[in-house]
Design a protein around this motif. Structure first.
Motif, PDB file in Angstrom:
ATOM      1  N   ILE A  94      23.993  87.308   2.778  1.00 47.06           N
ATOM      2  CA  ILE A  94      25.186  86.995   3.566  1.00 47.06           C
ATOM      3  C   ILE A  94      26.373  86.884   2.619  1.00 47.06           C
ATOM      4  CG2 ILE A  94      23.991  85.857   5.474  1.00 47.06           C
ATOM      5  CD1 ILE A  94      24.590  83.166   4.149  1.00 47.06           C
ATOM      6  N   PRO A  95      27.593  87.180   3.102  1.00 45.16           N
ATOM      7  CA  PRO A  95      28.774  87.126   2.241  1.00 45.16           C
ATOM      8  C   PRO A  95      29.416  85.743   2.157  1.00 45.16           C
ATOM      9  CG  PRO A  95      29.379  88.072   4.342  1.00 45.16           C
ATOM     10  CD  PRO A  95      27.888  87.845   4.400  1.00 45.16           C
ATOM     11  N   ARG A  96      29.100  84.877   3.112  1.00 45.47           N
ATOM     12  CA  ARG A  96      29.717  83.548   3.119  1.00 45.47           C
ATOM     13  C   ARG A  96      28.737  82.539   3.696  1.00 45.47           C
ATOM     14  NH1 ARG A  96      34.806  83.147   5.151  1.00 45.47           N
ATOM     15  NH2 ARG A  96      35.360  85.236   4.472  1.00 45.47           N
ATOM     16  N   ILE A  97      28.822  81.300   3.222  1.00 45.15           N
ATOM     17  CA  ILE A  97      27.883  80.283   3.672  1.00 45.15           C
ATOM     18  C   ILE A  97      28.085  79.947   5.149  1.00 45.15           C
ATOM     19  CG2 ILE A  97      29.353  78.379   2.925  1.00 45.15           C
ATOM     20  CD1 ILE A  97      25.469  78.545   2.997  1.00 45.15           C
ATOM     21  N   GLN A  98      29.254  80.236   5.689  1.00 43.12           N
ATOM     22  CA  GLN A  98      29.479  80.007   7.119  1.00 43.12           C
ATOM     23  C   GLN A  98      28.435  80.722   7.971  1.00 43.12           C
ATOM     24  OE1 GLN A  98      32.787  82.061   8.995  1.00 43.12           O
ATOM     25  NE2 GLN A  98      33.341  80.205  10.127  1.00 43.12           N
ATOM     26  N   ASP A  99      27.965  81.890   7.519  1.00 42.27           N
ATOM     27  CA  ASP A  99      26.979  82.649   8.288  1.00 42.27           C
ATOM     28  C   ASP A  99      25.698  81.849   8.481  1.00 42.27           C
ATOM     29  OD1 ASP A  99      28.779  84.741   8.378  1.00 42.27           O
ATOM     30  OD2 ASP A  99      27.942  85.738   6.616  1.00 42.27           O
ATOM     31  N   ALA A 100      25.300  81.067   7.470  1.00 42.34           N
ATOM     32  CA  ALA A 100      24.088  80.255   7.593  1.00 42.34           C
ATOM     33  C   ALA A 100      24.309  79.064   8.522  1.00 42.34           C
ATOM     34  CB  ALA A 100      23.642  79.780   6.212  1.00 42.34           C
ATOM     35  N   TYR A 101      25.520  78.553   8.552  1.00 38.25           N
ATOM     36  CA  TYR A 101      25.844  77.478   9.495  1.00 38.25           C
ATOM     37  C   TYR A 101      25.809  78.004  10.931  1.00 38.25           C
ATOM     38  CZ  TYR A 101      27.369  73.995   6.037  1.00 38.25           C
ATOM     39  OH  TYR A 101      27.410  73.069   5.028  1.00 38.25           O
ATOM     40  N   LEU A 102      26.353  79.189  11.132  1.00 37.61           N
ATOM     41  CA  LEU A 102      26.376  79.760  12.479  1.00 37.61           C
ATOM     42  C   LEU A 102      24.981  80.197  12.922  1.00 37.61           C
ATOM     43  CD1 LEU A 102      29.705  81.822  12.339  1.00 37.61           C
ATOM     44  CD2 LEU A 102      29.326  79.501  13.218  1.00 37.61           C
ATOM     45  N   LYS A 103      24.111  80.462  11.957  1.00 36.94           N
ATOM     46  CA  LYS A 103      22.719  80.769  12.298  1.00 36.94           C
ATOM     47  C   LYS A 103      22.039  79.522  12.864  1.00 36.94           C
ATOM     48  CE  LYS A 103      19.812  84.294  11.962  1.00 36.94           C
ATOM     49  NZ  LYS A 103      19.304  84.794  10.678  1.00 36.94           N
ATOM     50  N   ARG A 104      22.436  78.380  12.372  1.00 39.13           N
ATOM     51  CA  ARG A 104      21.911  77.106  12.877  1.00 39.13           C
ATOM     52  C   ARG A 104      22.522  76.784  14.230  1.00 39.13           C
ATOM     53  NH1 ARG A 104      19.520  71.685  10.909  1.00 39.13           N
ATOM     54  NH2 ARG A 104      20.079  70.364  12.666  1.00 39.13           N
ATOM     55  N   ASP A 105      23.839  76.981  14.358  1.00 36.37           N
ATOM     56  CA  ASP A 105      24.558  76.650  15.587  1.00 36.37           C
ATOM     57  C   ASP A 105      25.720  77.628  15.735  1.00 36.37           C
ATOM     58  OD1 ASP A 105      26.048  75.650  17.667  1.00 36.37           O
ATOM     59  OD2 ASP A 105      26.343  73.654  16.807  1.00 36.37           O
ATOM     60  N   PRO A 106      25.619  78.592  16.659  1.00 37.58           N
ATOM     61  CA  PRO A 106      26.679  79.597  16.829  1.00 37.58           C
ATOM     62  C   PRO A 106      28.042  78.985  17.127  1.00 37.58           C
ATOM     63  CG  PRO A 106      24.699  80.254  18.012  1.00 37.58           C
ATOM     64  CD  PRO A 106      24.478  78.843  17.568  1.00 37.58           C
ATOM     65  N   ASP A 107      28.041  77.737  17.606  1.00 33.92           N
ATOM     66  CA  ASP A 107      29.305  77.059  17.901  1.00 33.92           C
ATOM     67  C   ASP A 107      29.542  75.885  16.953  1.00 33.92           C
ATOM     68  OD1 ASP A 107      29.892  78.692  20.231  1.00 33.92           O
ATOM     69  OD2 ASP A 107      28.316  77.563  21.265  1.00 33.92           O
ATOM     70  N   TYR A 108      29.030  76.007  15.726  1.00 33.48           N
ATOM     71  CA  TYR A 108      29.134  74.894  14.787  1.00 33.48           C
ATOM     72  C   TYR A 108      30.586  74.424  14.666  1.00 33.48           C
ATOM     73  CZ  TYR A 108      28.555  72.034  10.630  1.00 33.48           C
ATOM     74  OH  TYR A 108      28.539  70.979   9.753  1.00 33.48           O
ATOM     75  N   PRO A 109      30.858  73.140  14.971  1.00 33.56           N
ATOM     76  CA  PRO A 109      32.247  72.702  15.108  1.00 33.56           C
ATOM     77  C   PRO A 109      32.849  72.001  13.905  1.00 33.56           C
ATOM     78  CG  PRO A 109      30.796  71.049  16.057  1.00 33.56           C
ATOM     79  CD  PRO A 109      29.909  72.133  15.471  1.00 33.56           C
ATOM     80  N   ARG A 110      32.029  71.741  12.873  1.00 32.54           N
ATOM     81  CA  ARG A 110      32.519  70.876  11.810  1.00 32.54           C
ATOM     82  C   ARG A 110      32.788  71.658  10.523  1.00 32.54           C
ATOM     83  NH1 ARG A 110      28.375  67.735  14.325  1.00 32.54           N
ATOM     84  NH2 ARG A 110      26.894  68.039  12.618  1.00 32.54           N
ATOM     85  N   GLY A 111      33.060  70.918   9.437  1.00 35.12           N
ATOM     86  CA  GLY A 111      33.403  71.553   8.179  1.00 35.12           C
ATOM     87  C   GLY A 111      32.261  72.353   7.582  1.00 35.12           C
TER      88      GLY A 111
END
Length: 340
Positions: A94-111
């Protein structure tokens, strides 16, 4: 980001709503400790991530827990893997760690923060609770520690570690941010006063003891060190924490050098990444994006004399071996001086 937060009455308030799922020996949250299953994602620029880098190295967890390193800067979305070929993490792809957060929760709302522990079986973040991550590495991952690993969180000292660390977090680790991001003179003055009051208390405490708790390095020392390592290069000027430099404080400066010169601490510090992160990313504080050349770093290699206070860095344990992930020599010229 490394410092997600909001302004409350023009003072900085850190977002502490982390993902609190834990990786434990008994797998109580569905994520058992397992060699090779997880990846620790960090940036060397971030003090909170730097804690996890140090603990992983001191405990010898490199074979059990791989590490992905993001670059020193980020955009509004998240940290990126721009140090890797093609800008993609070679393990997570993945190019950014945000992708792993969105894999956990597609609507991840926090930092989107580092450090983060990612489950390689799903590609999703398990936790970004930086404080619990290091404590769990120290206590839940014990079966995977190297031979001779120090006990960084002894059961008998756990309460004292936390009681000493709580005001350090509030007034020092986070206090420098409260100074730097203060939106009013009143908020800045209050944060500045509390920061220096507590640094003076730490100066007094460390004038008669080598380490914060007990007679060897513990989690408490790791938590304080990453702020001290950034103090003169960043916090003194960029965050206006400028009553005096760390290098002008006898006990704290000796303590910081003692830790820096201990294997597992200074060899994780990337001064170039640290300065690039703060001076480039914080455009509200430094709109030009100009990164200072100084300060000179050679003084980190000078003798500290802290051995006279007794104790030993690793207690009954041994130093870690040479680092697996190398800080570029030009990013930390002190290491060459220490090597000789």
């Amino acid at each position: 980001m490394s410092e997600p937060g909001t302004y409350v009455e023009k003072s900085f308030k850190r977002d502490t709503n982390y993902i609190t799922t834990r990786i434990t020996a008994d797998g109580r949250d569905g994520f058992p400790v397992e060699a090779g299953r997880y990846r620790l994602v960090v940036s060397r620029a971030c003090p909170w991530a730097n804690r996890a880098i140090i603990v992983r190295r001191l405990l010898g967890l490199e074979d059990a827990l791989s590490m992905g390193i993001c670059g020193p800067t980020h955009d509004k979305r998240s940290w990126t893997f721009d140090l890797d070929p093609g800008g993609v993490d070679p393990v997570l792809q993945i190019p950014r760690i945000q992708d792993a957060y969105l894999k956990r929760d597609p609507d991840y709302p926090r930092g989107i923060t580092v450090p983060a522990m990612v489950d390689l079986t799903t590609g999703a973040v398990v936790t970004n609770d930086f404080k619990q991550i290091t404590v769990d590495l120290e206590t839940q991952w014990r079966d995977l520690h190297r031979d001779g690993a120090p006990d960084l969180y002894p059961d008998a000292l756990a309460d004292e570690i936390e009681s000493v660390s709580e005001p350090i977090y509030r007034f020092v680790n986070n206090g420098v941010y409260r100074c730097g991001f203060a939106g009013t003179q009143e908020a800045y003055d209050k944060a500045y006063r509390r920061l220096w009051e507590h640094l003076d208390l730490l100066e007094e405490r460390l004038s008669t003891r080598r380490y914060l708790v007990g007679d060897h390095i513990t989690e408490a020392d790791v938590r304080l060190f990453t702020t001290l390592a950034r103090f003169d290069p960043v916090y003194h000027g960029h965050f206006k924490c400028n009553r005096n430099k760390l290098s002008e404080m006898g006990a704290l400066w000796g303590y910081a050098r003692d830790l820096f010169q201990t294997p597992g601490f200074g060899d994780t510090i990337d001064f170039t990444h640290i300065k690039q992160h703060y001076y480039i990313v914080h455009t509200d504080i430094n709109p030009t994006g100009v990164v200072p050349v100084g300060p000179a770093l050679e003084n980190w290699a000078t003798p500290h004399g802290r051995e006279e206070l007794g104790g030993s860095p690793f207690g009954d344990g041994t130093p870690p071996g040479p680092p697996r992930e190398i800080v570029p020599p030009e990013h930390n010229p002190v290491l060459a001086l220490l090597a000789g």
